[in-house]
Design a protein around this motif. Structure first.
Motif, PDB file in Angstrom:
ATOM      1  N   LYS A 356       0.836  -1.205   0.000  1.00 47.50           N
ATOM      2  CA  LYS A 356       0.000   0.000   0.000  1.00 47.50           C
ATOM      3  C   LYS A 356       0.870   1.254   0.000  1.00 47.50           C
ATOM      4  N   ARG A 359       2.894   1.681  -3.264  1.00 46.55           N
ATOM      5  CA  ARG A 359       2.061   2.228  -4.349  1.00 46.55           C
ATOM      6  C   ARG A 359       1.831   3.727  -4.158  1.00 46.55           C
ATOM      7  N   TYR A 362       4.695   5.632  -5.082  1.00 48.17           N
ATOM      8  CA  TYR A 362       5.113   5.382  -6.464  1.00 48.17           C
ATOM      9  C   TYR A 362       6.437   4.629  -6.580  1.00 48.17           C
ATOM     10  N   LYS A 365       4.638  -0.104  -9.596  1.00 44.02           N
ATOM     11  CA  LYS A 365       3.537   0.171 -10.505  1.00 44.02           C
ATOM     12  C   LYS A 365       2.860  -1.141 -10.853  1.00 44.02           C
ATOM     13  N   ASP A 366       1.563  -1.207 -10.634  1.00 49.96           N
ATOM     14  CA  ASP A 366       0.799  -2.396 -11.026  1.00 49.96           C
ATOM     15  C   ASP A 366      -0.618  -1.949 -11.344  1.00 49.96           C
ATOM     16  N   TYR A 368      -3.008  -1.345  -9.548  1.00 53.08           N
ATOM     17  CA  TYR A 368      -3.565  -0.385  -8.610  1.00 53.08           C
ATOM     18  C   TYR A 368      -2.906   0.985  -8.739  1.00 53.08           C
ATOM     19  N   ASN A 369      -1.882   1.068  -9.575  1.00 52.14           N
ATOM     20  CA  ASN A 369      -1.071   2.300  -9.596  1.00 52.14           C
ATOM     21  C   ASN A 369      -0.656   2.579 -11.024  1.00 52.14           C
TER      22      ASN A 369
END
Length: 371
Positions: A356, A359, A362, A365-366, A368-369
């Motif tokens: 959490k 993300r 930053y 990156k996946d 959710y981001n």
């Protein structure tokens, strides 16, 4: 009282049978206690996961077993050698088939919650989530009566364990998307330490910082971050974080995120001295402080034992390490955090908290981001 026998070969057959059933294409959750099993499996207490799955395995192997029993010294009817079953059958199975999804412990029944004769709400555990899980186990395990009920529950537990394993595999495939600045690393650490999770976030962040510093040291270095709040009876750790140079202990660090006493510090000093470690640091987290003792007096006593002792809060420690590391090491910050979660067998909730914050800052990156 004669112990109730649980045949280990038959128990292993049941585990393999359950695994085959769960990994088939048509498997659906089948126990009457799906919610309770899921709550324990995705809960915050690693030892209780072993206790529950071990009890279900024992009951599925011999229905005369009392699922509440933890030790063969229990005087309850149906007492059995739960510890041996767990360490000889369940632990190797978890290692081979479940990717350490229960916690990756070699001897989980050496941990304090499993040392009582049997499960009882009178057992000493921390208030809050731990006590709630203990109460849940005490309530639903006795309701499992037949072998089939126990086997169905065992299958569901293995299903959830495989879900946890799959989640971990996906997470450890993530890579950092940028090289953080020193200040960004400091911000991530401060954000992680908002939560403690039994001191795990402090051990995690201190361990990652020490890995960054070790990259700046010439020679063969190794940073070992040890399991928080678990028995060290089967390991050789000196402190929470041990740093080695060319296979020799260089220094040790105790990461404390709760109130600690002079006795706690003295115990750590003795361990360091016995291991031939002449430097020991106590790093305190946001919730920690030394109670009822003088740091100066303890430092003097440590010197008498041949140990150079220092105390530092987490903010001072973070700034010091970031001021000393090589600039090129910062790109490894997230990978060190991720690897420590795996190698030190930290809780799933600690891992989710890490992701959490990674993300939100930053670092990764996946789905959710996205930019």
């Amino acid at each position: 009282m004669e112990l109730t026998n649980v045949n280990r070969d038959k128990a292993l057959q049941n585990l393999n049978k359950a695994y085959e059933r769960v990994t088939s294409d048509q498997y659906t959750l089948c126990s009457k206690f799906i919610d309770e099993i899921k709550q324990v499996m995705f809960g915050t207490h690693l030892t209780f996961k072993y206790v529950m799955v071990n009890a279900l395995l024992a009951k599925a192997t011999n229905p005369e077993v009392n699922a509440l029993c933890l030790q063969k010294k229990s005087v309850l009817p149906g007492a059995y050698d739960a510890r041996t079953l767990c360490h000889k059958v369940l632990v190797p199975f978890e290692r081979d088939k479940l990717n350490g999804a229960l916690g990756g412990s070699n001897e989980p029944f050496l941990n304090k919650p499993a040392r009582f004769p049997e499960l009882s709400t009178n057992n000493a555990v921390r208030k809050g989530k731990d006590f709630a899980l203990l109460s849940l186990l005490c309530t639903f395990l006795p309701q499992i009566v037949t072998q089939q009920e126990a086997f169905d529950a065992l299958c569901d537990a293995i299903y959830f364990a495989l879900e946890i394993s799959k989640e971990k595999e996906e997470i450890f495939g993530l890579e950092a998307t940028k090289i953080p600045t020193y200040y960004e690393i400091q911000e991530v650490i401060d954000a992680l330490l908002v939560e403690s999770f039994g001191g795990e976030t402090l051990a995690l962040t201190v361990g990652a910082l020490m890995n960054l510093l070790a990259d700046s040291i010439e020679g063969k270095t190794c940073v070992e971050v040890h399991v928080v709040n678990q028995s060290g009876a089967s390991s050789k750790e000196v402190s929470d974080i041990d740093v080695y140079l060319n296979d020799k202990i260089l220094y040790a660090i105790e990461a404390k995120d709760k109130v600690f006493t002079q006795e706690d510090v003295t115990h750590a000093i003795r361990k360091a001295a016995l291991a031939g470690c002449d430097r020991l640091m106590f790093v305190s987290g946001p919730r920690a402080y030394l109670e009822g003792a003088s740091e100066e007096i303890i430092v003097s006593k440590a010197l008498e034992m041949g140990v150079y002792l220092s105390f530092m809060n987490h903010k001072e420690f973070t700034k010091m390490i970031l001021s000393l590391i090589l600039p090129t090491t910062t790109e490894r910050f997230f990978s060190y955090l991720r690897n420590i979660v795996y190698e030190a067998r930290l809780k799933e909730e600690t891992l989710r908290h890490l992701l959490k914050e990674a993300r939100e800052h930053y670092l990764i990156k996946d789905d959710y981001n996205e930019d």
